[in-house]
Design a protein around this motif. Structure first.
Motif, PDB file in Angstrom:
ATOM      1  N   SER A 135       0.856  -1.188   0.000  1.00 12.27           N
ATOM      2  CA  SER A 135       0.000   0.000   0.000  1.00 12.27           C
ATOM      3  C   SER A 135       0.890   1.235   0.000  1.00 12.27           C
ATOM      4  O   SER A 135       2.014   1.202   0.520  1.00 12.27           O
ATOM      5  CB  SER A 135      -0.920   0.017   1.219  1.00 12.27           C
ATOM      6  OG  SER A 135      -0.169   0.179   2.418  1.00 12.27           O
ATOM      7  N   SER A 193      -5.994   0.246   1.009  1.00 15.73           N
ATOM      8  CA  SER A 193      -6.440   0.507   2.377  1.00 15.73           C
ATOM      9  C   SER A 193      -5.614   1.637   2.980  1.00 15.73           C
ATOM     10  O   SER A 193      -4.405   1.722   2.767  1.00 15.73           O
ATOM     11  CB  SER A 193      -6.303  -0.753   3.241  1.00 15.73           C
ATOM     12  OG  SER A 193      -7.362  -1.641   3.003  1.00 15.73           O
ATOM     13  N   LEU A 251      -8.353  -3.769  -1.407  1.00 12.22           N
ATOM     14  CA  LEU A 251      -8.333  -3.078  -0.115  1.00 12.22           C
ATOM     15  C   LEU A 251      -8.189  -4.179   0.917  1.00 12.22           C
ATOM     16  O   LEU A 251      -9.128  -4.939   1.175  1.00 12.22           O
ATOM     17  CB  LEU A 251      -9.590  -2.244   0.102  1.00 12.22           C
ATOM     18  CG  LEU A 251      -9.618  -0.978  -0.769  1.00 12.22           C
ATOM     19  CD1 LEU A 251     -10.584  -1.150  -1.927  1.00 12.22           C
ATOM     20  CD2 LEU A 251      -9.977   0.242   0.051  1.00 12.22           C
ATOM     21  N   HIS A 264      -7.798  -4.350   4.142  1.00 13.79           N
ATOM     22  CA  HIS A 264      -8.491  -4.318   5.436  1.00 13.79           C
ATOM     23  C   HIS A 264      -9.277  -3.009   5.527  1.00 13.79           C
ATOM     24  O   HIS A 264      -8.812  -2.030   6.076  1.00 13.79           O
ATOM     25  CB  HIS A 264      -7.529  -4.490   6.610  1.00 13.79           C
ATOM     26  CG  HIS A 264      -6.414  -3.487   6.706  1.00 13.79           C
ATOM     27  ND1 HIS A 264      -5.526  -3.258   5.690  1.00 13.79           N
ATOM     28  CD2 HIS A 264      -6.043  -2.649   7.708  1.00 13.79           C
ATOM     29  CE1 HIS A 264      -4.657  -2.332   6.060  1.00 13.79           C
ATOM     30  NE2 HIS A 264      -4.952  -1.934   7.284  1.00 13.79           N
ATOM     31  N   SER A 265     -10.470  -3.020   4.970  1.00 15.46           N
ATOM     32  CA  SER A 265     -11.312  -1.827   4.924  1.00 15.46           C
ATOM     33  C   SER A 265     -12.767  -2.212   5.156  1.00 15.46           C
ATOM     34  O   SER A 265     -13.110  -3.400   5.201  1.00 15.46           O
ATOM     35  CB  SER A 265     -11.160  -1.111   3.573  1.00 15.46           C
ATOM     36  OG  SER A 265      -9.870  -0.551   3.429  1.00 15.46           O
ATOM     37  N   ARG A 282     -11.889   5.782   6.853  1.00 16.86           N
ATOM     38  CA  ARG A 282     -11.225   4.547   6.440  1.00 16.86           C
ATOM     39  C   ARG A 282     -12.142   3.623   5.646  1.00 16.86           C
ATOM     40  O   ARG A 282     -11.692   2.617   5.089  1.00 16.86           O
ATOM     41  CB  ARG A 282     -10.699   3.812   7.677  1.00 16.86           C
ATOM     42  CG  ARG A 282      -9.412   4.338   8.223  1.00 16.86           C
ATOM     43  CD  ARG A 282      -8.211   3.770   7.485  1.00 16.86           C
ATOM     44  NE  ARG A 282      -7.944   2.387   7.869  1.00 16.86           N
ATOM     45  CZ  ARG A 282      -8.155   1.331   7.133  1.00 16.86           C
ATOM     46  NH1 ARG A 282      -8.696   1.458   5.920  1.00 16.86           N
ATOM     47  NH2 ARG A 282      -7.868   0.116   7.552  1.00 16.86           N
ATOM     48  N   ASN A 311     -12.743  -5.626   7.221  1.00  8.64           N
ATOM     49  CA  ASN A 311     -11.958  -5.275   8.388  1.00  8.64           C
ATOM     50  C   ASN A 311     -12.790  -5.472   9.657  1.00  8.64           C
ATOM     51  O   ASN A 311     -13.995  -5.242   9.658  1.00  8.64           O
ATOM     52  CB  ASN A 311     -11.533  -3.807   8.279  1.00  8.64           C
ATOM     53  CG  ASN A 311     -10.397  -3.432   9.196  1.00  8.64           C
ATOM     54  OD1 ASN A 311      -9.888  -4.260   9.944  1.00  8.64           O
ATOM     55  ND2 ASN A 311      -9.990  -2.174   9.131  1.00  8.64           N
TER      56      ASN A 311
END
Length: 396
Positions: free
Chosen positions: A168, A211, A231, A233-234, A244, A264
């Motif tokens: 990321s 993310s 993504l 962990h979103s 977020r 997430n």
């Protein structure tokens, strides 16, 4: 270990949602190939006396993932994270961050190598099934926050050689590559260097992770990347309106581009600040630096769990998490949802405190009418598809 791996899923980029009548699913989770895209567990790898191969007790140890619980919760593998906090955008700041990130990479390799009969390094999508068939867990490696690269994109190649297959650009603060979702815009998306970062990620064959990036960064990554964006962990603004999390329009845009969002287990509800909890959490995160003994860690963890029982860090629980998962499926579709709970990085809610509880997620999805094939897509197939595509299109 698994007796059934639906390899056909890895060759599928999109197909219609299918539903099945629930039957005897007592061992379904065990039979599925499962992975989590964001394991911050390497923060514990250098903690004196901590054993990744053991099964630790949630009541007395802050870690949420270890090989013992990967066995118990049937988590076959995942992406172990090289996370580096943002610092000054200066040569000195970059140098310190680079040294830290390379050190964390060394720790990941050293830790996995201690258990050659139980877990192996994965660098290709096919490695997951290969290692699973051999009776082992698998570990991919990812970078959270490309700040340690400084302004030298050739370092991406070094991390690729070290096995990194996902990265990321940014974390909580804007950096030299991009705007953060939780900072005041500086670049209005990607910086000029950030656009070069996208091209180099594509060239090397690494999956781009959005993310923590701002909405504008996500939009630009989707537009610029030659491969689908993940993504890792979103969440969804429809469940909890936080910077977020994504709105439904962007979830649909991500799905239309072939990407995926991994659910997430943080930012699910209003936070409950607690000074003592924060102080204890900071001490536990720096247990190695502080030289805390095992007994001291256990005592601090017991106190932390007691606080969490009466004042959880967020107003959410397992039912909230499942509402998120089902909403993501409804909006993006089963071909574009995955799991990245941010274990050991702030994720977890009552009822889903560590990876022991993962079979509950599978059971609830089955109860909701989703087929074993659809559930395995979400547990691993969708992510492995993105890893495979990035590898196939590298060098273009």
């Amino acid at each position: 270990m698994k007796k059934l791996v639906l390899l056909a899923l890895l060759a599928t980029t999109a197909c219609a949602t299918t539903h099945a009548v629930p039957g005897d699913d007592s061992d379904l989770h065990r039979r599925l190939l499962t992975l989590d895209t964001h394991l911050d567990t390497p923060i514990h790898f250098s903690r004196p006396g901590w054993d990744f191969g053991a099964r630790h007790d949630h009541a007395t140890d802050p870690a949420q993932v270890d090989l013992g619980r990967m066995d118990a919760g049937d988590l076959d593998g995942g992406f172990f994270v090289i996370y580096t906090a943002s610092g000054p955008l200066t040569p000195e700041g970059y140098a310190a961050a680079k040294a830290f990130a390379l050190g964390r990479s060394d720790e990941i390799h050293a830790t996995l190598s201690k258990f050659p009969d139980r877990i192996g390094l994965a660098t290709k999508a096919s490695d997951a099934a290969r290692l699973d068939k051999a009776g082992k867990r698998f570990g991919f490696i990812s970078i959270e926050n490309s700040y340690p690269l400084g302004e030298d994109l050739s370092l991406l190649g070094e991390f690729y050689r070290r096995g990194v297959r996902m990265a990321s650009p940014v974390h909580f603060r804007n950096n030299q590559f991009a705007d953060s979702a939780t900072d005041t815009p500086k670049w209005n998306g990607l910086s000029p260097l950030g656009r070069q970062w996208v091209a180099e990620m594509n060239r090397l064959g690494m999956v781009l992770d959005a993310s923590h990036a701002s909405d504008a960064v996500l939009d630009q990554m989707i537009a610029l990347s030659k491969t689908p964006v993940i993504l890792s962990h979103s969440g969804s603004k429809a469940i909890f309106d936080h910077a977020r999390n994504l709105d439904d329009a962007r979830l649909r845009k991500l799905a239309a581009s072939g990407g995926a969002i991994c659910a997430n287990a943080a930012y699910l509800g209003k936070s409950n600040p607690n000074a003592e909890r924060s102080e204890i959490s900071d001490k536990l995160e720096d247990a190695g630096k502080l030289g805390l003994t095992g007994e001291q860690v256990a005592a601090l963890t017991r106190r932390l769990r007691a606080i969490e029982a009466t004042a959880p860090s967020q107003q959410a629980d397992f039912e909230t998490y499942m509402r998120l998962v089902l909403h993501l499926i409804q909006v993006a579709g089963v071909d574009h949802v995955c799991f990245g709970a941010d274990w050991d990085g702030g994720g977890g809610v009552p009822g889903l405190e560590d990876i022991d509880a993962l079979p509950k997620v599978t059971a609830r999805l089955r109860q909701a009418g989703y087929s074993a094939a659809d559930i395995e897509k979400m547990w691993s197939g969708n992510v492995l598809r993105l890893v495979r595509i990035a590898d196939e299109r590298k060098g273009r």
